[in-house]
Scaffold this motif. Structure first.
Motif, PDB file in Angstrom:
ATOM      1  N   LEU A 173     -23.436  46.977 -21.958  1.00 28.37           N
ATOM      2  CA  LEU A 173     -23.517  47.901 -23.081  1.00 28.37           C
ATOM      3  C   LEU A 173     -24.696  48.844 -22.885  1.00 28.37           C
ATOM      4  O   LEU A 173     -24.647  50.005 -23.267  1.00 28.37           O
ATOM      5  CB  LEU A 173     -23.688  47.131 -24.392  1.00 28.37           C
ATOM      6  N   HIS A 174     -25.763  48.324 -22.310  1.00 30.46           N
ATOM      7  CA  HIS A 174     -26.967  49.106 -22.035  1.00 30.46           C
ATOM      8  C   HIS A 174     -27.353  48.851 -20.587  1.00 30.46           C
ATOM      9  O   HIS A 174     -27.420  47.714 -20.156  1.00 30.46           O
ATOM     10  CB  HIS A 174     -28.111  48.685 -22.956  1.00 30.46           C
ATOM     11  N   GLY A 175     -27.576  49.884 -19.824  1.00 31.78           N
ATOM     12  CA  GLY A 175     -27.944  49.713 -18.429  1.00 31.78           C
ATOM     13  C   GLY A 175     -26.734  49.772 -17.525  1.00 31.78           C
ATOM     14  O   GLY A 175     -25.637  50.144 -17.933  1.00 31.78           O
ATOM     15  N   ALA A 176     -26.951  49.361 -16.295  1.00 29.49           N
ATOM     16  CA  ALA A 176     -25.908  49.469 -15.268  1.00 29.49           C
ATOM     17  C   ALA A 176     -24.982  48.256 -15.277  1.00 29.49           C
ATOM     18  O   ALA A 176     -25.403  47.144 -15.577  1.00 29.49           O
ATOM     19  CB  ALA A 176     -26.570  49.592 -13.898  1.00 29.49           C
ATOM     20  N   ASP A 177     -23.725  48.485 -14.949  1.00 32.12           N
ATOM     21  CA  ASP A 177     -22.789  47.399 -14.728  1.00 32.12           C
ATOM     22  C   ASP A 177     -23.247  46.605 -13.507  1.00 32.12           C
ATOM     23  O   ASP A 177     -23.961  47.126 -12.652  1.00 32.12           O
ATOM     24  CB  ASP A 177     -21.372  47.924 -14.470  1.00 32.12           C
ATOM     25  N   ARG A 178     -22.831  45.335 -13.428  1.00 24.95           N
ATOM     26  CA  ARG A 178     -23.186  44.500 -12.283  1.00 24.95           C
ATOM     27  C   ARG A 178     -21.927  43.871 -11.714  1.00 24.95           C
ATOM     28  O   ARG A 178     -20.963  43.638 -12.431  1.00 24.95           O
ATOM     29  CB  ARG A 178     -24.136  43.374 -12.696  1.00 24.95           C
TER      30      ARG A 178
ATOM     31  N   VAL B 238     -23.061  30.021  -9.928  1.00 16.50           N
ATOM     32  CA  VAL B 238     -24.085  30.615  -9.068  1.00 16.50           C
ATOM     33  C   VAL B 238     -23.434  31.867  -8.495  1.00 16.50           C
ATOM     34  O   VAL B 238     -22.367  31.798  -7.882  1.00 16.50           O
ATOM     35  CB  VAL B 238     -24.535  29.656  -7.951  1.00 16.50           C
ATOM     36  N   VAL B 239     -24.058  33.014  -8.746  1.00 13.97           N
ATOM     37  CA  VAL B 239     -23.496  34.303  -8.347  1.00 13.97           C
ATOM     38  C   VAL B 239     -24.444  35.009  -7.393  1.00 13.97           C
ATOM     39  O   VAL B 239     -25.659  35.044  -7.622  1.00 13.97           O
ATOM     40  CB  VAL B 239     -23.238  35.197  -9.591  1.00 13.97           C
ATOM     41  N   ARG B 240     -23.893  35.563  -6.307  1.00 14.88           N
ATOM     42  CA  ARG B 240     -24.656  36.428  -5.398  1.00 14.88           C
ATOM     43  C   ARG B 240     -24.361  37.858  -5.822  1.00 14.88           C
ATOM     44  O   ARG B 240     -23.238  38.339  -5.727  1.00 14.88           O
ATOM     45  CB  ARG B 240     -24.255  36.223  -3.940  1.00 14.88           C
ATOM     46  N   TRP B 241     -25.368  38.540  -6.318  1.00 12.27           N
ATOM     47  CA  TRP B 241     -25.205  39.892  -6.849  1.00 12.27           C
ATOM     48  C   TRP B 241     -25.141  40.917  -5.720  1.00 12.27           C
ATOM     49  O   TRP B 241     -25.947  40.892  -4.788  1.00 12.27           O
ATOM     50  CB  TRP B 241     -26.332  40.217  -7.827  1.00 12.27           C
ATOM     51  N   ALA B 242     -24.162  41.801  -5.801  1.00 12.12           N
ATOM     52  CA  ALA B 242     -23.893  42.769  -4.733  1.00 12.12           C
ATOM     53  C   ALA B 242     -25.071  43.717  -4.494  1.00 12.12           C
ATOM     54  O   ALA B 242     -25.409  44.009  -3.350  1.00 12.12           O
ATOM     55  CB  ALA B 242     -22.629  43.569  -5.052  1.00 12.12           C
ATOM     56  N   ARG B 243     -25.654  44.200  -5.549  1.00 11.03           N
ATOM     57  CA  ARG B 243     -26.707  45.212  -5.409  1.00 11.03           C
ATOM     58  C   ARG B 243     -27.950  44.664  -4.726  1.00 11.03           C
ATOM     59  O   ARG B 243     -28.527  45.313  -3.849  1.00 11.03           O
ATOM     60  CB  ARG B 243     -27.070  45.789  -6.772  1.00 11.03           C
ATOM     61  N   SER B 244     -28.378  43.450  -5.112  1.00 13.96           N
ATOM     62  CA  SER B 244     -29.641  42.919  -4.599  1.00 13.96           C
ATOM     63  C   SER B 244     -29.467  41.849  -3.527  1.00 13.96           C
ATOM     64  O   SER B 244     -30.407  41.567  -2.779  1.00 13.96           O
ATOM     65  CB  SER B 244     -30.440  42.306  -5.755  1.00 13.96           C
ATOM     66  N   GLY B 245     -28.288  41.207  -3.482  1.00 10.36           N
ATOM     67  CA  GLY B 245     -28.085  40.107  -2.559  1.00 10.36           C
ATOM     68  C   GLY B 245     -28.690  38.796  -3.045  1.00 10.36           C
ATOM     69  O   GLY B 245     -28.560  37.764  -2.402  1.00 10.36           O
ATOM     70  N   GLU B 246     -29.350  38.833  -4.203  1.00  8.63           N
ATOM     71  CA  GLU B 246     -29.970  37.639  -4.759  1.00  8.63           C
ATOM     72  C   GLU B 246     -28.927  36.763  -5.429  1.00  8.63           C
ATOM     73  O   GLU B 246     -27.902  37.245  -5.899  1.00  8.63           O
ATOM     74  CB  GLU B 246     -31.047  38.023  -5.776  1.00  8.63           C
TER      75      GLU B 246
END
Length: 65
Positions: free
Chosen positions: A14-19, A36-44
């Motif tokens: 709703l606020h900020g960037a989609d992930r 446990v999710v590996r986030w595409a943008r950061s790789g974390e």
């Protein structure tokens, strides 16, 4: 909500960037959260509890069809 390793997580903000990210492990019973999710943008990787705006896209499974 249910997920499996390899599924894609999309979070519409709703606020900020989609992930978006990939489920690497399921910690709940019967495919339930947390994930446990590996986030595409950061790789974390992080422990994720889905909320409103979360969509799980199933991965294509070998032999499915």
């Amino acid at each position: 909500m249910s997920a499996a390793p390899g599924d894609r997580v999309l979070v519409r903000a709703l606020h900020g960037a989609d992930r978006d990210g990939e489920v690497v492990a399921v910690r709940g019973a019967d495919g339930g959260p947390p994930y446990v999710v590996r986030w595409a943008r950061s790789g974390e990787e992080s422990l994720f509890f889905p909320g409103a705006g979360t969509v799980i896209e199933p991965a294509t499974r070998a032999g499915a069809g």
